[in-house]
Design a protein around this motif. Structure first.
Motif, PDB file in Angstrom:
ATOM      1  N   ASP A 175      -7.584   4.795   2.308  1.00 40.47           N
ATOM      2  CA  ASP A 175      -8.995   4.821   1.202  1.00 40.47           C
ATOM      3  C   ASP A 175      -9.643   3.585   1.371  1.00 40.47           C
ATOM      4  OD1 ASP A 175      -7.947   7.187   0.300  1.00 40.47           O
ATOM      5  OD2 ASP A 175      -7.288   6.633  -1.598  1.00 40.47           O
ATOM      6  N   CYS A 176      -9.266   2.482   1.757  1.00 37.80           N
ATOM      7  CA  CYS A 176      -9.895   1.194   1.930  1.00 37.80           C
ATOM      8  C   CYS A 176     -10.737   1.169   2.984  1.00 37.80           C
ATOM      9  CB  CYS A 176      -9.152  -0.091   1.473  1.00 37.80           C
ATOM     10  SG  CYS A 176      -7.860  -0.115   2.648  1.00 37.80           S
ATOM     11  N   GLY A 178      -8.532  -3.455  -4.105  1.00 40.83           N
ATOM     12  CA  GLY A 178      -7.113  -3.184  -4.763  1.00 40.83           C
ATOM     13  C   GLY A 178      -6.872  -4.490  -5.751  1.00 40.83           C
ATOM     14  N   CYS A 193      -1.990   5.900   3.124  1.00 38.35           N
ATOM     15  CA  CYS A 193      -3.186   5.809   2.737  1.00 38.35           C
ATOM     16  C   CYS A 193      -4.339   4.906   3.449  1.00 38.35           C
ATOM     17  CB  CYS A 193      -3.031   5.098   1.199  1.00 38.35           C
ATOM     18  SG  CYS A 193      -4.575   4.890   0.276  1.00 38.35           S
ATOM     19  N   CYS A 211      -7.766   0.148  -6.540  1.00 37.70           N
ATOM     20  CA  CYS A 211      -7.068   1.060  -5.553  1.00 37.70           C
ATOM     21  C   CYS A 211      -6.784   2.234  -6.223  1.00 37.70           C
ATOM     22  CB  CYS A 211      -5.656   0.610  -5.435  1.00 37.70           C
ATOM     23  SG  CYS A 211      -4.605   1.611  -4.397  1.00 37.70           S
ATOM     24  N   PRO A 212      -7.063   3.490  -5.868  1.00 39.93           N
ATOM     25  CA  PRO A 212      -6.927   4.762  -6.579  1.00 39.93           C
ATOM     26  C   PRO A 212      -5.806   5.065  -6.673  1.00 39.93           C
ATOM     27  CG  PRO A 212      -8.035   5.061  -4.428  1.00 39.93           C
ATOM     28  CD  PRO A 212      -7.893   3.487  -4.409  1.00 39.93           C
ATOM     29  N   ASN A 213      -4.915   4.609  -5.950  1.00 43.37           N
ATOM     30  CA  ASN A 213      -3.343   4.893  -6.263  1.00 43.37           C
ATOM     31  C   ASN A 213      -2.740   4.040  -7.395  1.00 43.37           C
ATOM     32  OD1 ASN A 213      -3.162   7.185  -4.172  1.00 43.37           O
ATOM     33  ND2 ASN A 213      -3.539   5.496  -2.848  1.00 43.37           N
ATOM     34  N   GLY A 214      -3.596   2.982  -7.871  1.00 44.33           N
ATOM     35  CA  GLY A 214      -2.896   2.344  -8.938  1.00 44.33           C
ATOM     36  C   GLY A 214      -2.338   0.919  -8.543  1.00 44.33           C
ATOM     37  N   ARG A 215      -2.253   0.669  -7.013  1.00 41.03           N
ATOM     38  CA  ARG A 215      -1.632  -0.282  -6.482  1.00 41.03           C
ATOM     39  C   ARG A 215      -2.555  -1.615  -6.655  1.00 41.03           C
ATOM     40  NH1 ARG A 215       2.898   1.042  -3.272  1.00 41.03           N
ATOM     41  NH2 ARG A 215       3.325   3.110  -3.718  1.00 41.03           N
ATOM     42  N   ARG A 216      -1.988  -2.738  -6.905  1.00 38.02           N
ATOM     43  CA  ARG A 216      -2.246  -4.101  -7.001  1.00 38.02           C
ATOM     44  C   ARG A 216      -1.430  -5.195  -7.190  1.00 38.02           C
ATOM     45  NH1 ARG A 216      -3.801  -1.482 -12.185  1.00 38.02           N
ATOM     46  NH2 ARG A 216      -2.221  -2.107 -13.791  1.00 38.02           N
ATOM     47  N   CYS A 236       0.915  -1.171  -0.027  1.00 41.29           N
ATOM     48  CA  CYS A 236      -0.227  -0.090  -0.067  1.00 41.29           C
ATOM     49  C   CYS A 236       0.825   1.242  -0.004  1.00 41.29           C
ATOM     50  CB  CYS A 236      -0.744   0.129   1.340  1.00 41.29           C
ATOM     51  SG  CYS A 236      -2.144  -1.192   1.232  1.00 41.29           S
ATOM     52  N   VAL A 237       0.286   2.548  -0.271  1.00 37.13           N
ATOM     53  CA  VAL A 237       1.063   3.786  -0.167  1.00 37.13           C
ATOM     54  C   VAL A 237       0.893   4.095   1.132  1.00 37.13           C
ATOM     55  CG1 VAL A 237       0.752   6.085  -1.009  1.00 37.13           C
ATOM     56  CG2 VAL A 237       0.321   4.320  -2.770  1.00 37.13           C
TER      57      VAL A 237
END
Length: 92
Positions: free
Chosen positions: A26-27, A80, A24, A87-92, A20-21
């Motif tokens: 967001d989840c 994610g 963050c 994930c809004p941060n593009g993590r996956r 994760c960032v």
């Protein structure tokens, strides 16, 4: 161990993990989860629940992130990892 606990453990093992960032959360919004999973988490007061909902946060989100990370529900673990929960941060 109950049959449901075994199923949850199996499903948890199938979910891929990712980095994760830092910072963050967001989840960590309000989510619904199974009774089985909720029974693993510490109970919160109505006041704590209301305060979390006012902020659209999970009641288990603390100042340093998830306070129940090791026991977090499946829906939180899936964030994610699927196209419908990106994930809004593009993590996956």
């Amino acid at each position: 161990m109950s049959c449901n606990s075994q199923k949850i453990r199996f499903l948890r093992q199938q979910i891929p993990s990712f980095e994760c960032v830092p910072g963050c959360h967001d989840c960590c919004g309000p989510v619904t989860t199974s009774t089985e999973e909720m029974s693993r988490l510490p109970r919160k007061t109505a006041t704590e629940q209301e305060a979390a909902m006012d902020e659209l946060n999970c009641v288990h989100l603390g100042p340093n992130g998830c306070t129940v990370y090791e026991e977090r529900p499946l829906i939180c673990r899936l964030f994610g990892t699927t196209p419908t929960l990106p994930c809004p941060n593009g993590r996956r």
